[in-house]
Design an enzyme around this catalytic site. Structure first.
Site, PDB file in Angstrom:
ATOM      1  N   LYS A  92      46.683  38.801  30.242  1.00  0.00           N
ATOM      2  CA  LYS A  92      46.221  37.804  30.152  1.00  0.00           C
ATOM      3  C   LYS A  92      46.243  36.676  29.645  1.00  0.00           C
ATOM      4  CE  LYS A  92      43.326  40.192  34.016  1.00  0.00           C
ATOM      5  NZ  LYS A  92      41.833  40.668  34.911  1.00  0.00           N
ATOM      6  N   GLN A 107      35.656  40.845  31.646  1.00  0.00           N
ATOM      7  CA  GLN A 107      37.066  42.030  32.043  1.00  0.00           C
ATOM      8  C   GLN A 107      35.647  43.232  32.869  1.00  0.00           C
ATOM      9  OE1 GLN A 107      39.693  41.679  32.423  1.00  0.00           O
ATOM     10  NE2 GLN A 107      40.149  43.695  33.659  1.00  0.00           N
ATOM     11  N   ASP A 156      37.498  33.928  38.182  1.00  0.00           N
ATOM     12  CA  ASP A 156      37.511  35.417  38.974  1.00  0.00           C
ATOM     13  C   ASP A 156      36.979  35.672  40.317  1.00  0.00           C
ATOM     14  OD1 ASP A 156      38.636  37.650  37.987  1.00  0.00           O
ATOM     15  OD2 ASP A 156      36.994  37.802  36.662  1.00  0.00           O
TER      16      ASP A 156
HETATM   17  N1  GUN Z   1      38.543  44.795  36.358  1.00  0.00           N
HETATM   18  C1  GUN Z   1      39.650  44.479  37.593  1.00  0.00           C
HETATM   19  N2  GUN Z   1      39.568  43.956  37.950  1.00  0.00           N
HETATM   20  C2  GUN Z   1      39.624  43.002  37.618  1.00  0.00           C
HETATM   21  C3  GUN Z   1      39.391  41.669  37.612  1.00  0.00           C
HETATM   22  O1  GUN Z   1      40.178  40.869  38.866  1.00  0.00           O
HETATM   23  N3  GUN Z   1      38.586  40.348  36.873  1.00  0.00           N
HETATM   24  C4  GUN Z   1      38.100  41.140  35.634  1.00  0.00           C
HETATM   25  N4  GUN Z   1      37.206  40.935  35.086  1.00  0.00           N
HETATM   26  N5  GUN Z   1      38.337  42.497  35.966  1.00  0.00           N
HETATM   27  C5  GUN Z   1      38.662  43.012  36.377  1.00  0.00           C
END
Ligand code: GUN
Length: 297
Positions: free
Chosen positions: A54, A98, A121
């Site tokens: 990312k 995350q 998110d």
């Molecule tokens: N962990 C697994 N998928 C995601 C996501 O889409 N966003 C975040 N922040 N953590 C994750």
């Protein structure tokens, strides 16, 4: 006949190129680069890979970005302090923590602490609620948002179709069901949200799908007999399974038995190279949207 393979990597590259241009135009207009801060707690290998990717994509899009890493020993209140400072920082438009977080930290409390306008998110209850209502400014979670863009660009119109979603997670299953059921041009689907509660009846439900979305997190759980001939199959699975032929000792595989299902479906997404790249593209799209909304106001 074999199904058309939907190339998520190519679609995501197109979307990312468009966002890069839009971010450059935004900078030319305002002198501001969209800025995203990633919070990474601990050393979960998958999380480290996701955050690195990312960050790399943010760099390529011309965004300002930073990853703050913390040891698993960080306390909940220390993490809440970090979030409060970033919420107050006008130069930071987007904030992504995350998941998963260590057990001693209450995930809900952390997600609710992130300012909704920076929550790209789409996990804050304000964003979840507005998505369900279908009105107001909100962020849809990146994976479901990516599936919507993928369907649109592949000219797959879900309107009037029976979509069966398997899996009721807050990150994928529930929000994609809500997005597809919305009264909107590319949505307007009749949606069934199936899950483990279906028990032995699961196949009965999946076989009635025009569009089947597999998001249960179980490798190869969707077999050919569960898919109606000509159905469109979207595989959201990101399962790591042992593979002795790989240097890492493992490989990524989906929730769909791809080789068998592609002989029954009319179109199918591969893993990797399907939904995954779309998720990252939506992190960028939502970040640019966050910056545009905050600079406007
Ligand atoms: N962990 C697994 N998928 C995601 C996501 O889409 N966003 C975040 N922040 N953590 C994750």
């Amino acid at each position: 006949m074999s199904a058309r393979i939907i190339d998520g990597k190519r679609i995501a590259e197109e979307v990312r190129a468009e966002i890069k241009e839009q971010a450059a135009a935004f900078f030319a207009r305002t002198g501001i680069r969209p800025r995203i801060v990633f919070l990474l707690v601990g050393e979960n290998p998958a999380s480290m890979v996701y955050v690195r990717n990312k960050g790399k994509s943010s760099e390529e899009a011309g965004f300002s970005h930073e990853t703050l890493t913390f040891p698993t020993t960080i306390t909940e209140s220390e993490l809440l302090d970090v979030i409060a400072k970033l919420n107050a920082d006008k130069a930071t438009h987007a904030l992504l923590c995350q998941l998963p977080l260590p057990k001693h930290i209450n995930e809900d409390r952390i997600l609710e602490a992130i300012a909704p306008e920076k929550d790209i998110d789409g996990f804050h209850p304000m964003n979840v609620g507005r998505l369900l209502i279908g009105r107001g400014e909100y962020f849809a979670p990146c994976t479901p948002a990516g599936i919507m863009v993928m369907l649109e660009r592949e000219k797959i119109n879900a309107s009037g179709k029976h979509v069966v979603v398997v899996g009721r997670s807050n990150i994928v299953g529930k929000p994609i069901a809500a997005l597809l059921a919305q009264k909107a041009p590319n949505a307007n689907a009749v949606v069934t949200l199936a899950h483990t509660g279906a028990g032995k009846r699961l196949t009965e439900f999946t076989r009635s799908a025009d569009i089947l979305i597999a998001a249960m997190g179980v490798p190869h759980a969707i077999t050919a007999d569960m898919v109606s001939p000509g159905a469109i199959v979207i595989d959201v699975g990101m399962n790591s399974i042992p593979d002795a032929t790989k240097k890492s000792g493992s490989r990524l595989t989906g929730d769909v038995d791809f080789d068998a299902v592609k002989e029954v479906a009319s179109a199918i997404t591969p893993v990797p190279g399907g939904v995954g790249p779309m998720t990252i593209a939506m992190v960028l799209r939502n970040t640019l949207t966050a910056a545009e909304r905050q600079v406007r106001s």
